[in-house]
Design a protein around this motif. Structure first.
Motif, PDB file in Angstrom:
ATOM      1  N   ASN A  96      14.615  15.623  -5.753  1.00  0.00           N
ATOM      2  CA  ASN A  96      13.484  15.002  -5.046  1.00  0.00           C
ATOM      3  C   ASN A  96      12.180  15.352  -5.742  1.00  0.00           C
ATOM      4  O   ASN A  96      12.033  16.474  -6.263  1.00  0.00           O
ATOM      5  N   GLY A  98       7.689  14.372  -5.558  1.00  0.00           N
ATOM      6  CA  GLY A  98       6.545  13.573  -5.175  1.00  0.00           C
ATOM      7  C   GLY A  98       5.851  13.152  -6.451  1.00  0.00           C
ATOM      8  O   GLY A  98       5.425  14.003  -7.232  1.00  0.00           O
ATOM      9  N   THR A 100       3.027  10.552  -8.468  1.00  0.00           N
ATOM     10  CA  THR A 100       1.820   9.738  -8.322  1.00  0.00           C
ATOM     11  C   THR A 100       1.877   8.562  -9.285  1.00  0.00           C
ATOM     12  O   THR A 100       2.145   8.757 -10.479  1.00  0.00           O
ATOM     13  N   SER A 107      -1.435   6.405  -5.694  1.00  0.00           N
ATOM     14  CA  SER A 107      -0.666   6.728  -4.503  1.00  0.00           C
ATOM     15  C   SER A 107       0.452   7.685  -4.874  1.00  0.00           C
ATOM     16  O   SER A 107       1.000   7.618  -5.977  1.00  0.00           O
ATOM     17  N   THR A 108       0.784   8.561  -3.930  1.00  0.00           N
ATOM     18  CA  THR A 108       1.853   9.543  -4.139  1.00  0.00           C
ATOM     19  C   THR A 108       2.954   9.293  -3.126  1.00  0.00           C
ATOM     20  O   THR A 108       2.681   9.178  -1.931  1.00  0.00           O
ATOM     21  N   SER A 109       4.176   9.194  -3.597  1.00  0.00           N
ATOM     22  CA  SER A 109       5.323   8.930  -2.730  1.00  0.00           C
ATOM     23  C   SER A 109       6.474   9.846  -3.087  1.00  0.00           C
ATOM     24  O   SER A 109       6.501  10.436  -4.167  1.00  0.00           O
ATOM     25  N   ASP A 110       7.419   9.918  -2.162  1.00  0.00           N
ATOM     26  CA  ASP A 110       8.648  10.697  -2.372  1.00  0.00           C
ATOM     27  C   ASP A 110       9.694   9.830  -3.058  1.00  0.00           C
ATOM     28  O   ASP A 110       9.883   8.666  -2.699  1.00  0.00           O
ATOM     29  N   TYR A 111      10.407  10.430  -4.002  1.00  0.00           N
ATOM     30  CA  TYR A 111      11.490   9.742  -4.689  1.00  0.00           C
ATOM     31  C   TYR A 111      12.731  10.626  -4.679  1.00  0.00           C
ATOM     32  O   TYR A 111      12.630  11.858  -4.732  1.00  0.00           O
ATOM     33  N   TRP A 112      13.886   9.965  -4.634  1.00  0.00           N
ATOM     34  CA  TRP A 112      15.161  10.676  -4.559  1.00  0.00           C
ATOM     35  C   TRP A 112      16.107  10.189  -5.648  1.00  0.00           C
ATOM     36  O   TRP A 112      16.119   9.006  -6.009  1.00  0.00           O
TER      37      TRP A 112
END
Length: 122
Positions: A96, A98, A100, A107-112
């Motif tokens: 996982n 975070g 940008t 924008s900053t998002s979570d990735y898996w």
């Protein structure tokens, strides 16, 4: 925009070792904290270890002294060295982060990642 690809899982006997790797690719501005989660059958996903961009780490109590998380910022890759493995370490391990990205706005998002199976059994 951000892909995480894990590798290194497998079947190992109790007391053995495995090293997981997770490489981030895609169009991103930065990869922030990276972590490894695991999910055992019938259980909730739990955080195993986490490392910040600066190298600060934290671990779940059950793996302290046995697992080591590290990262190579130049390669956008995080590793999990797992030693003295126990049957209770069995599960699917997920990477996982975070990240940008910039699409006119930051924008900053979570990735898996897709997960890699770790099985500890004799």
């Amino acid at each position: 925009q951000v892909q995480l690809v894990e590798s290194g899982g497998g079947l190992v006997q109790p007391g053995g070792s495995l090293r997981l790797s997770c490489a981030a690719s895609g169009r991103f501005v930065s990869i922030n904290a990276m972590g490894w989660y695991r999910q055992a059958p019938g259980k909730q996903r739990e955080l195993v270890a986490r490392i910040t961009r600066g190298g600060s780490t934290n671990y779940i109590d059950s793996v302290k002294g046995r697992f080591t998380i590290s990262r190579d910022n130049a390669k956008h890759t995080v590793y999990l060295q797992m030693n003295s493995l126990k049957p209770e370490d069995t599960g699917v391990y997920y990477c996982n982060t975070g990240a940008t990205v910039y699409n006119g706005l930051y924008s900053t998002s979570d990735y898996w990642g897709q997960g890699t199976q770790v099985t500890v059994s004799s």
